[in-house]
Design a protein around this motif. Structure first.
Motif, PDB file in Angstrom:
ATOM      1  N   GLY A 117     -16.552  -1.050 190.755  1.00 22.92           N
ATOM      2  CA  GLY A 117     -16.454  -0.472 189.496  1.00 22.92           C
ATOM      3  C   GLY A 117     -16.275  -1.210 188.323  1.00 22.92           C
ATOM      4  N   VAL A 118     -16.302  -1.067 187.091  1.00 22.55           N
ATOM      5  CA  VAL A 118     -15.477  -1.977 185.813  1.00 22.55           C
ATOM      6  C   VAL A 118     -14.726  -0.831 185.018  1.00 22.55           C
ATOM      7  CG1 VAL A 118     -16.436  -3.495 183.584  1.00 22.55           C
ATOM      8  CG2 VAL A 118     -17.300  -3.329 186.260  1.00 22.55           C
ATOM      9  N   ILE A 119     -13.148  -0.683 184.824  1.00 23.46           N
ATOM     10  CA  ILE A 119     -12.838   0.325 183.802  1.00 23.46           C
ATOM     11  C   ILE A 119     -12.779  -0.743 182.211  1.00 23.46           C
ATOM     12  CG2 ILE A 119     -10.443   1.171 183.319  1.00 23.46           C
ATOM     13  CD1 ILE A 119     -10.466   1.307 186.486  1.00 23.46           C
ATOM     14  N   ILE A 120     -13.315   0.327 181.258  1.00 21.77           N
ATOM     15  CA  ILE A 120     -13.098  -0.746 180.289  1.00 21.77           C
ATOM     16  C   ILE A 120     -12.173  -0.045 179.047  1.00 21.77           C
ATOM     17  CG2 ILE A 120     -15.822   0.165 179.740  1.00 21.77           C
ATOM     18  CD1 ILE A 120     -15.717  -2.228 177.450  1.00 21.77           C
ATOM     19  N   PRO A 121     -11.441  -0.681 178.123  1.00 21.18           N
ATOM     20  CA  PRO A 121     -10.463   0.561 177.208  1.00 21.18           C
ATOM     21  C   PRO A 121     -11.167   1.026 176.344  1.00 21.18           C
ATOM     22  CG  PRO A 121      -9.429  -1.989 177.447  1.00 21.18           C
ATOM     23  CD  PRO A 121     -10.838  -1.569 178.384  1.00 21.18           C
ATOM     24  N   GLU A 159      -6.753   7.554 186.342  1.00 18.82           N
ATOM     25  CA  GLU A 159      -6.198   8.443 188.100  1.00 18.82           C
ATOM     26  C   GLU A 159      -7.512   8.469 188.848  1.00 18.82           C
ATOM     27  OE1 GLU A 159      -2.460   9.935 190.235  1.00 18.82           O
ATOM     28  OE2 GLU A 159      -2.832  10.503 187.673  1.00 18.82           O
ATOM     29  N   ASN A 160      -8.321   9.659 187.707  1.00 12.94           N
ATOM     30  CA  ASN A 160      -9.335  10.319 188.558  1.00 12.94           C
ATOM     31  C   ASN A 160     -10.788   8.771 188.655  1.00 12.94           C
ATOM     32  OD1 ASN A 160     -11.011  13.054 189.343  1.00 12.94           O
ATOM     33  ND2 ASN A 160     -12.569  12.558 187.504  1.00 12.94           N
ATOM     34  N   PHE A 161     -10.895   8.035 188.294  1.00 12.48           N
ATOM     35  CA  PHE A 161     -11.852   7.034 187.968  1.00 12.48           C
ATOM     36  C   PHE A 161     -11.361   6.608 189.494  1.00 12.48           C
ATOM     37  CE2 PHE A 161     -13.912   2.933 187.808  1.00 12.48           C
ATOM     38  CZ  PHE A 161     -15.324   3.318 187.651  1.00 12.48           C
ATOM     39  N   PHE A 162      -9.981   5.710 189.963  1.00 13.30           N
ATOM     40  CA  PHE A 162      -9.411   5.041 190.409  1.00 13.30           C
ATOM     41  C   PHE A 162     -10.113   6.632 191.670  1.00 13.30           C
ATOM     42  CE2 PHE A 162      -5.816   2.780 188.839  1.00 13.30           C
ATOM     43  CZ  PHE A 162      -6.986   2.134 188.236  1.00 13.30           C
ATOM     44  N   ASN A 163      -9.921   7.555 192.309  1.00 10.23           N
ATOM     45  CA  ASN A 163      -9.767   7.870 193.512  1.00 10.23           C
ATOM     46  C   ASN A 163     -11.643   8.185 193.374  1.00 10.23           C
ATOM     47  OD1 ASN A 163      -7.231   8.829 193.387  1.00 10.23           O
ATOM     48  ND2 ASN A 163      -7.484  11.005 191.869  1.00 10.23           N
ATOM     49  N   ILE A 164     -13.098   8.439 192.268  1.00 10.88           N
ATOM     50  CA  ILE A 164     -13.761   8.455 193.019  1.00 10.88           C
ATOM     51  C   ILE A 164     -14.287   6.759 193.148  1.00 10.88           C
ATOM     52  CG2 ILE A 164     -15.921   8.043 191.483  1.00 10.88           C
ATOM     53  CD1 ILE A 164     -15.060  10.297 189.143  1.00 10.88           C
ATOM     54  N   LEU A 165     -14.283   5.909 192.767  1.00 14.10           N
ATOM     55  CA  LEU A 165     -13.801   4.603 193.511  1.00 14.10           C
ATOM     56  C   LEU A 165     -13.597   4.290 194.838  1.00 14.10           C
ATOM     57  CD1 LEU A 165     -12.705   2.000 190.808  1.00 14.10           C
ATOM     58  CD2 LEU A 165     -15.097   2.541 190.981  1.00 14.10           C
ATOM     59  N   GLU A 166     -12.709   4.951 194.983  1.00 15.75           N
ATOM     60  CA  GLU A 166     -12.223   4.974 196.612  1.00 15.75           C
ATOM     61  C   GLU A 166     -13.037   5.859 197.642  1.00 15.75           C
ATOM     62  OE1 GLU A 166      -7.849   5.705 196.374  1.00 15.75           O
ATOM     63  OE2 GLU A 166      -7.484   4.003 196.597  1.00 15.75           O
ATOM     64  N   ARG A 167     -13.677   7.347 197.123  1.00 12.67           N
ATOM     65  CA  ARG A 167     -14.675   8.307 197.359  1.00 12.67           C
ATOM     66  C   ARG A 167     -16.048   7.798 197.947  1.00 12.67           C
ATOM     67  NH1 ARG A 167     -11.840  12.156 194.529  1.00 12.67           N
ATOM     68  NH2 ARG A 167     -14.134  12.294 193.021  1.00 12.67           N
ATOM     69  N   ARG A 168     -16.529   6.911 196.632  1.00 12.97           N
ATOM     70  CA  ARG A 168     -17.688   6.498 196.437  1.00 12.97           C
ATOM     71  C   ARG A 168     -17.530   5.057 197.532  1.00 12.97           C
ATOM     72  NH1 ARG A 168     -21.453   6.953 192.492  1.00 12.97           N
ATOM     73  NH2 ARG A 168     -22.332   5.613 193.700  1.00 12.97           N
ATOM     74  N   ARG A 169     -16.286   4.462 198.876  1.00 10.28           N
ATOM     75  CA  ARG A 169     -16.215   3.550 198.654  1.00 10.28           C
ATOM     76  C   ARG A 169     -16.362   2.161 198.635  1.00 10.28           C
ATOM     77  NH1 ARG A 169     -14.906   4.734 203.693  1.00 10.28           N
ATOM     78  NH2 ARG A 169     -14.944   6.411 204.962  1.00 10.28           N
ATOM     79  N   ALA A 170     -16.309   1.736 197.138  1.00 13.48           N
ATOM     80  CA  ALA A 170     -16.569   0.989 195.539  1.00 13.48           C
ATOM     81  C   ALA A 170     -15.832  -0.700 196.909  1.00 13.48           C
ATOM     82  CB  ALA A 170     -16.417   1.204 194.815  1.00 13.48           C
ATOM     83  N   ASP A 171     -16.817  -1.881 196.705  1.00 17.33           N
ATOM     84  CA  ASP A 171     -15.704  -2.860 197.368  1.00 17.33           C
ATOM     85  C   ASP A 171     -14.787  -3.127 197.046  1.00 17.33           C
ATOM     86  OD1 ASP A 171     -18.088  -2.493 198.997  1.00 17.33           O
ATOM     87  OD2 ASP A 171     -18.915  -4.532 198.353  1.00 17.33           O
ATOM     88  N   GLY A 172     -14.979  -3.124 194.805  1.00 18.18           N
ATOM     89  CA  GLY A 172     -13.736  -3.990 194.090  1.00 18.18           C
ATOM     90  C   GLY A 172     -14.185  -2.968 193.080  1.00 18.18           C
ATOM     91  N   LEU A 173     -13.112  -3.444 192.080  1.00 23.10           N
ATOM     92  CA  LEU A 173     -13.022  -3.085 190.688  1.00 23.10           C
ATOM     93  C   LEU A 173     -12.608  -4.359 189.736  1.00 23.10           C
ATOM     94  CD1 LEU A 173     -12.248  -0.971 188.641  1.00 23.10           C
ATOM     95  CD2 LEU A 173      -9.635  -0.611 189.253  1.00 23.10           C
ATOM     96  N   ILE A 174     -12.916  -4.396 188.660  1.00 25.95           N
ATOM     97  CA  ILE A 174     -12.851  -5.720 187.583  1.00 25.95           C
ATOM     98  C   ILE A 174     -12.195  -4.519 186.868  1.00 25.95           C
ATOM     99  CG2 ILE A 174     -13.892  -6.622 186.062  1.00 25.95           C
ATOM    100  CD1 ILE A 174     -15.606  -7.571 188.045  1.00 25.95           C
ATOM    101  N   PHE A 175     -11.057  -4.729 186.354  1.00 23.00           N
ATOM    102  CA  PHE A 175     -10.751  -3.496 185.212  1.00 23.00           C
ATOM    103  C   PHE A 175      -9.558  -4.555 183.640  1.00 23.00           C
ATOM    104  CE2 PHE A 175      -6.343  -0.395 184.928  1.00 23.00           C
ATOM    105  CZ  PHE A 175      -6.721  -0.310 182.999  1.00 23.00           C
ATOM    106  N   ILE A 176     -11.259  -4.519 182.932  1.00 21.62           N
ATOM    107  CA  ILE A 176     -10.835  -5.445 181.728  1.00 21.62           C
ATOM    108  C   ILE A 176      -9.658  -3.643 180.527  1.00 21.62           C
ATOM    109  CG2 ILE A 176     -12.248  -5.883 179.757  1.00 21.62           C
ATOM    110  CD1 ILE A 176     -14.881  -5.470 180.935  1.00 21.62           C
ATOM    111  N   SER A 177      -8.361  -5.033 180.463  1.00 27.65           N
ATOM    112  CA  SER A 177      -7.591  -3.719 180.090  1.00 27.65           C
ATOM    113  C   SER A 177      -6.868  -5.223 178.785  1.00 27.65           C
ATOM    114  CB  SER A 177      -6.680  -4.070 180.862  1.00 27.65           C
ATOM    115  OG  SER A 177      -5.781  -3.469 180.523  1.00 27.65           O
ATOM    116  N   GLY A 178      -5.372  -5.034 178.491  1.00 22.44           N
ATOM    117  CA  GLY A 178      -4.759  -5.782 177.134  1.00 22.44           C
ATOM    118  C   GLY A 178      -3.486  -5.705 177.417  1.00 22.44           C
ATOM    119  N   GLU A 179      -2.881  -5.220 176.434  1.00 20.94           N
ATOM    120  CA  GLU A 179      -1.490  -5.987 176.461  1.00 20.94           C
ATOM    121  C   GLU A 179      -0.836  -4.563 178.069  1.00 20.94           C
ATOM    122  OE1 GLU A 179      -1.034  -4.842 172.041  1.00 20.94           O
ATOM    123  OE2 GLU A 179      -1.400  -6.653 171.501  1.00 20.94           O
ATOM    124  N   TYR A 180       0.165  -4.734 177.778  1.00 24.34           N
ATOM    125  CA  TYR A 180       1.259  -4.136 178.252  1.00 24.34           C
ATOM    126  C   TYR A 180       1.214  -2.497 178.777  1.00 24.34           C
ATOM    127  CZ  TYR A 180       5.515  -2.515 181.262  1.00 24.34           C
ATOM    128  OH  TYR A 180       5.866  -2.019 181.975  1.00 24.34           O
TER     129      TYR A 180
END
Length: 385
Positions: A117-121, A159-180
């Protein structure tokens, strides 16, 4: 073993009728109930009652240690990214409760799907887009499929996407984020998959999840000093982060550099923007209309710097003679502006490439040597300074 069907045949009734008698559901005549109970006794039928397991689970351990289940999982799997204090609390709780991890479940979870999974703001953001292209290229070279999510600060969807990744048994996640962001931090704490963060400002964060970035504090400190060496003293700053609570590393470095250089931060010379052209335009407008004209403006990204440049030109200020401008990110239009915008370049491709490489190591169960990977930046002085 005697079954309900055996009882039904012996009593010459349906299995449903036998089941109602066994479970005390009623709607059975007294005569039939008497016959059924007699046959149950004769045949020696015993209802198979499921006993509630007294074996403690991972939730019990998490509750006892006052941590998330994801943290317990990281301790069990030998993840290095848990503080010694928390690790000790979890291990003590495991020992006192007599908890035994479910090996079969863990082995099932470790079966790889080659899905990441890749999350991008904001997928339209130039910086994030460049980094994503690097991730896509390296993922393709490693035969990985990507599930990309553009969440645009909608945390319920995140939060829903996190659940989707776990249901799809994704191997891992890269979270492109930013400030606190407190909401992001809470979600990450409870995420039980290998995880790499990119561009996370760690200034206010207690997480020890691997993060890739430039040294924002050092970079901003250097920019202010460079402006000083070029004879600018009245330096304003346009921040993309809050100005009080949870200040960014860039804003903190600006304040520290100004103090170290014995330069006054003029009233109103620190303004908040939203990382876009219009907010940069409006920020400089507020400074000039309500306070005075700065000698130089340092913006937390190129888009805000270009917005400030547009306002300066609208009121006929010459750049850099009347006002100097510098941004961060080295986006494509920064060198096409007139005058060319001074900026700070970041190695987006290298950061994206490294994020995939590190995530693959985590997926394989390897420990990383550190949790902060900082990359070199380059200050590019052009016509606007």
């Amino acid at each position: 073993m005697v079954t309900i069907k055996d009882i039904a045949e012996a009593a010459e009734v349906s299995t449903a009728t036998v089941s109602r008698v066994i479970n005390n559901k009623g709607n059975v005549s007294a005569a039939k109930e008497k016959i059924i109970k007699q046959k149950i006794k004769e045949l020696g039928y015993y209802k198979n009652k499921k006993k509630k397991s007294s074996q403690p689970g991972i939730k019990d351990v998490a509750q006892a240690a006052e941590v998330s289940t994801a943290t317990v999982s990281r301790v069990i799997n030998g993840d290095a990214y848990v503080s010694e204090e928390v690790k000790e609390k979890v291990l003590d709780s495991i020992k006192s409760l007599g908890y035994t991890p479910n090996v079969n479940a863990r082995n099932l979870r470790k079966k790889q799907t080659n899905l990441i999974g890749v999350i991008i703001p904001d997928i339209l953001n130039t910086v994030f887009g460049r980094t994503l292209r690097a991730i896509e290229k390296i993922a393709d070279q490693n035969n990985l499929d990507l599930l990309i999510f553009n969440y645009a600060s909608k945390y319920s969807r995140l939060e829903n996407f996190f659940n989707i990744l776990e249901r799809r048994r994704a191997d891992g996640l890269i979270f492109i984020s930013g400030e606190y962001n407190k909401k992001e931090e809470e979600l990450i704490k409870n995420f039980d998959l290998p995880l790499i963060q990119i561009f996370r400002d760690r200034n206010h964060e207690n997480l020890t999840i691997p993060n890739l970035n430039i040294n924002n504090y050092q970079m901003a400190y250097e920019v202010v000093n460079l402006l000083y060496k070029n004879n600018y003293r009245k330096i304003a700053f346009i921040s993309g982060s809050p100005l009080e609570e949870h200040k960014s590393s860039r804003l903190l470095a600006y304040e520290k550099a100004m103090t170290d250089l014995d330069l006054e931060i003029k009233e109103g010379f620190v303004q908040k923007g939203e990382y876009d052209l219009d907010s940069g335009y409006q920020a400089l407008k507020r400074i000039i209309e309500n306070y005075s004209v700065p000698e130089a403006v340092f913006a937390a990204n190129d888009e805000m710097a270009l917005g400030a440049m547009r306002y300066a030109q609208d009121i006929n200020l010459k750049i850099p003679e009347d006002i100097a401008l510098i941004g961060i990110d080295n986006i494509d239009i920064s060198k096409d502006s007139v005058p060319e915008l001074s900026t700070v370049d970041q190695p987006y491709f290298e950061i994206g490439k490294k994020s995939v490489e590190l995530l693959l190591r985590l997926i394989k169960g390897q420990k990383l040597e550190k949790d902060e990977y900082l990359f070199e930046h380059q200050i590019l002085l052009r016509e606007s300074v």
